[in-house]
Motif scaffolding. Structure first.
Motif, short mmCIF file in Angstrom:
data_model
loop_
_atom_site.label_atom_id
_atom_site.label_comp_id
_atom_site.label_asym_id
_atom_site.label_seq_id
_atom_site.Cartn_x
_atom_site.Cartn_y
_atom_site.Cartn_z
N ALA A 1 -14.05 23.45 -6.53
CA ALA A 1 -14.79 23.13 -5.31
C ALA A 1 -14.30 21.84 -4.65
CB ALA A 1 -16.28 23.01 -5.63
N ALA A 2 -13.78 20.90 -5.43
CA ALA A 2 -13.47 19.55 -4.95
C ALA A 2 -12.46 19.48 -3.79
CB ALA A 2 -13.00 18.68 -6.11
N PRO A 3 -11.49 20.38 -3.68
CA PRO A 3 -10.56 20.31 -2.54
C PRO A 3 -11.24 20.41 -1.18
CG PRO A 3 -9.63 21.66 -4.28
CD PRO A 3 -11.03 21.38 -4.67
N LEU A 4 -12.50 20.83 -1.15
CA LEU A 4 -13.23 20.86 0.11
C LEU A 4 -13.26 19.47 0.76
CD1 LEU A 4 -15.13 22.36 2.12
CD2 LEU A 4 -17.05 21.61 0.66
N ILE A 5 -13.23 18.42 -0.06
CA ILE A 5 -13.29 17.05 0.46
C ILE A 5 -12.12 16.80 1.42
CG2 ILE A 5 -13.21 14.61 -0.15
CD1 ILE A 5 -14.39 15.46 -2.91
N TYR A 6 -10.92 17.12 0.99
CA TYR A 6 -9.75 16.88 1.84
C TYR A 6 -9.71 17.87 3.01
CZ TYR A 6 -4.93 16.19 3.32
OH TYR A 6 -3.80 15.93 4.05
N LYS A 7 -10.17 19.08 2.77
CA LYS A 7 -10.22 20.06 3.86
C LYS A 7 -11.10 19.55 4.99
CE LYS A 7 -11.34 24.92 4.79
NZ LYS A 7 -11.85 26.18 4.19
N ILE A 8 -12.23 18.97 4.64
CA ILE A 8 -13.13 18.42 5.65
C ILE A 8 -12.51 17.21 6.34
CG2 ILE A 8 -15.30 17.13 5.88
CD1 ILE A 8 -16.55 19.13 3.94
N LEU A 9 -11.88 16.32 5.57
CA LEU A 9 -11.24 15.16 6.18
C LEU A 9 -10.14 15.58 7.17
CD1 LEU A 9 -10.87 12.62 3.22
CD2 LEU A 9 -12.44 12.48 5.17
N THR A 10 -9.40 16.60 6.82
CA THR A 10 -8.35 17.10 7.70
C THR A 10 -8.93 17.61 9.02
OG1 THR A 10 -6.98 17.71 5.80
CG2 THR A 10 -6.41 18.70 7.90
N GLY B 1 0.83 -1.20 0.00
CA GLY B 1 0.00 0.00 0.00
C GLY B 1 0.86 1.25 0.00
N CYS B 2 0.47 2.24 -0.80
CA CYS B 2 1.27 3.47 -0.94
C CYS B 2 0.41 4.69 -0.59
CB CYS B 2 1.79 3.60 -2.37
SG CYS B 2 2.81 2.19 -2.89
N PRO B 3 1.03 5.72 -0.01
CA PRO B 3 0.28 6.89 0.44
C PRO B 3 -0.51 7.55 -0.70
CG PRO B 3 2.51 6.94 1.31
CD PRO B 3 2.47 5.83 0.31
N ILE B 4 -1.60 8.20 -0.33
CA ILE B 4 -2.42 8.92 -1.30
C ILE B 4 -1.62 10.08 -1.89
CG2 ILE B 4 -4.53 10.29 -1.62
CD1 ILE B 4 -5.71 8.74 0.77
N TYR B 5 -1.63 10.19 -3.20
CA TYR B 5 -0.92 11.27 -3.89
C TYR B 5 -1.93 12.38 -4.16
CZ TYR B 5 2.91 13.14 -6.72
OH TYR B 5 3.94 13.91 -7.20
N ARG B 6 -1.60 13.59 -3.72
CA ARG B 6 -2.56 14.69 -3.78
C ARG B 6 -2.02 15.87 -4.60
NH1 ARG B 6 -6.57 13.78 -0.22
NH2 ARG B 6 -6.19 12.20 1.39
N GLU B 7 -2.97 16.62 -5.16
CA GLU B 7 -2.62 17.89 -5.77
C GLU B 7 -2.28 18.88 -4.66
OE1 GLU B 7 -5.70 19.19 -8.37
OE2 GLU B 7 -5.72 17.33 -9.56
N GLU B 8 -1.70 20.02 -5.02
CA GLU B 8 -1.36 21.03 -4.01
C GLU B 8 -2.58 21.47 -3.23
OE1 GLU B 8 0.83 24.35 -5.44
OE2 GLU B 8 2.44 23.13 -6.33
N SER B 9 -3.74 21.40 -3.84
CA SER B 9 -4.99 21.80 -3.18
C SER B 9 -5.44 20.78 -2.15
CB SER B 9 -6.09 21.96 -4.24
OG SER B 9 -6.38 20.70 -4.84
N GLY B 10 -4.84 19.60 -2.17
CA GLY B 10 -5.26 18.52 -1.28
C GLY B 10 -6.14 17.49 -1.96
N LEU B 11 -6.68 17.80 -3.12
CA LEU B 11 -7.53 16.86 -3.84
C LEU B 11 -6.75 15.61 -4.20
CD1 LEU B 11 -10.26 16.22 -5.24
CD2 LEU B 11 -9.34 17.35 -7.28
N ALA B 12 -7.29 14.44 -3.84
CA ALA B 12 -6.64 13.18 -4.19
C ALA B 12 -6.63 12.99 -5.70
CB ALA B 12 -7.36 12.03 -3.51
N LEU B 13 -5.47 12.67 -6.25
CA LEU B 13 -5.39 12.46 -7.69
C LEU B 13 -6.21 11.24 -8.09
CD1 LEU B 13 -1.72 13.18 -8.80
CD2 LEU B 13 -3.72 14.63 -8.93
N SER B 14 -6.96 11.39 -9.15
CA SER B 14 -7.81 10.32 -9.67
C SER B 14 -7.97 10.53 -11.17
CB SER B 14 -9.18 10.35 -9.00
OG SER B 14 -10.09 9.49 -9.66
N SER B 15 -8.08 9.44 -11.91
CA SER B 15 -8.34 9.55 -13.34
C SER B 15 -9.65 10.27 -13.60
CB SER B 15 -8.37 8.15 -13.97
OG SER B 15 -7.12 7.50 -13.79
#
Length: 282
Positions: free
Chosen positions: A200-209, A174-188
Motif C-alpha cells: 500500500a505504501a507506494p500510494l504516498i509517492y503516487k499522490i505526491l506526483t 544534499g542528494c536526491p531521494i532514492y526510491r524503490e521501483e514502486s516509487g516508495l522512498a527507501l527508509s530503514s
C-alpha cells in the motif's frame, strides 16, 4: 575496512589524514543500511580521498521511546554491506557513551524557526537531538563534505543552519531521494512494514506526483483536500500531515506567490511505522 568503536581512535586517524591534506567525505547513518545509504557513500567516494560512515542510533532524536526500541539494528549486517561495497571505507560505530559521555542529553538549538515546522510540530525535541549528535560527529570526523538524502529535506535545511550556527567548515551536500521501483522512498523503517503495508505504501509517492502535476493549475486548499480524501480511501495508511511549504523557510502556505520555490511534505502511518516523503513542486 577499518571499524572504530572508540572516539579517540578515529580522532587519531582523522588527525593523520588531515596532516596528509586528505579530503574526508562523511555519511552519517543510523544503520539498517539500504541502497539509499549506499548512493550517498558512492557520491562521497567520488568526491573525496577518504570516506567515513557512522552507524549510530541516536537516542536524543527520538521523542518516542517505543520507536527507539523498535528501530532496526544489525551492525554485523551493516558492516558486511559496507565491506562488500568498498574495503576502503572507514566506519565509526560508537556507543552512546562514546558520543555523549555520562549524560545523554540534547543541546537546545534555535534554528530560526525551521525546527518548529512540520516534523517539529509532531516530534518534540527531535531536531535538538539531530543537531547535537551531528555537532559531535562533525567534531570527531572533521569532514570536508557531509552527505544527506533529501528524503529528510527539513533535516537537510536544519543541518545547513547548524553548520552556520557552530561555524563549522564542513560543506553539506544534499542528494536526491532514492526510491524503490514502486516509487516508495527507501527508509530503514521500511523493514518494519508488513507485506500488505509495503504493497500500500507506494500510494504516498503516487499522490505526491499528482500534487506536483496539479500545483500549477489548482489552489493549495484544493490540493490539500484532495490529498486527505485519497488517504481516507486507504485503510492501511493514515495521513499525519500534508503541507506545501516554501523551500526558503519551510513555512506552510495557503496561497502561491510568484518567484518562490515550493515543496510538498507528507508524513503517513502504516500501522505503527511512520513514513515521510517530499517532492519539489517548481
Amino acid at each position: 575496512m577499518r571499524v572504530f568503536k572508540k572516539r579517540l581512535d578515529i580522532e587519531n586517524d582523522v588527525a593523520v589524514l588531515q596532516k596528509q591534506n586528505k579530503t574526508i567525505g562523511f555519511v552519517p547513518t543510523m544503520g539498517a543500511l539500504h541502497d539509499g545509504h549506499l548512493a550517498l557513500v558512492k557520491k562521497a567516494m567520488a568526491e573525496n580521498d577518504v570516506v567515513i560512515v557512522s552507524i549510530f542510533v541516536n537516542p536524543t532524536q527520538f521523542n518516542n521511546s517505543e520507536d527507539l526500541s523498535k528501530y532496526p539494528r544489525n551492525l554485523d549486517q551493516d558492516l558486511t554491506i559496507l565491506s562488500n561495497f568498498s574495503s576502503e571505507i572507514m566506519v565509526f560505530a560508537p556507543s552512546p557513551e562514546e558520543i555523549y559521555g555520562t549524560e545523554t542529553v540534547a543541546t537546545s538549538y534555535d534554528f530560526e524557526g525551521l525546527e518548529h515546522e512540520m516534523e517539529g510540530k509532531f516530534r518534540s525535541g527531535h531536531f535538538d537531538g539531530v543537531g547535537t549528535v551531528l555537532k559531535h560527529l562533525f567534531t570527531i570526523t572533521s569532514p570536508t563534505k557531509a552527505y544527506f538524502g533529501e528524503k529528510d529535506f527539513q533535516q537537510l535545511q536544519i543541518v545547513k543552519k547548524l553548520v552556520a550556527i557552530e561555524n563549522m567548515s564542513v560543506t553539506i551536500v544534499g542528494c536526491p531521494i532514492y526510491r524503490e521501483e514502486s516509487g516508495l522512498a527507501l527508509s530503514s523503517r521500511n523493514k518494519r512494514l508488513l507485506p500488505e503495508q509495503l504493497k500500500a505504501a507506494p500510494l504516498i509517492y503516487k499522490i505526491l506526483t499528482q500534487v506536483k502535476n496539479d500545483f500549477g493549475t489548482k489552489s493549495v486548499t484544493t490540493i490539500s483536500d484532495w490529498v486527505s480524501q485519497q488517504f481516507q480511501k486507504e485503510a492501511l495508511l493514515t495521513l499525519e500531515y500534508f503541507e506545501i511549504a516554501k523551500v526558503s523557510d519551510l513555512k506552510s502556505i495557503k496561497r502561491k506567490q510568484k518567484n518562490t520555490n515550493y515543496r510538498a511534505f507528507i508524513a503517513v502511518f502504516a500501522g505503527e511505522v511512520r513514513l515521510i516523503d517530499n517532492i519539489a513542486l517548481n
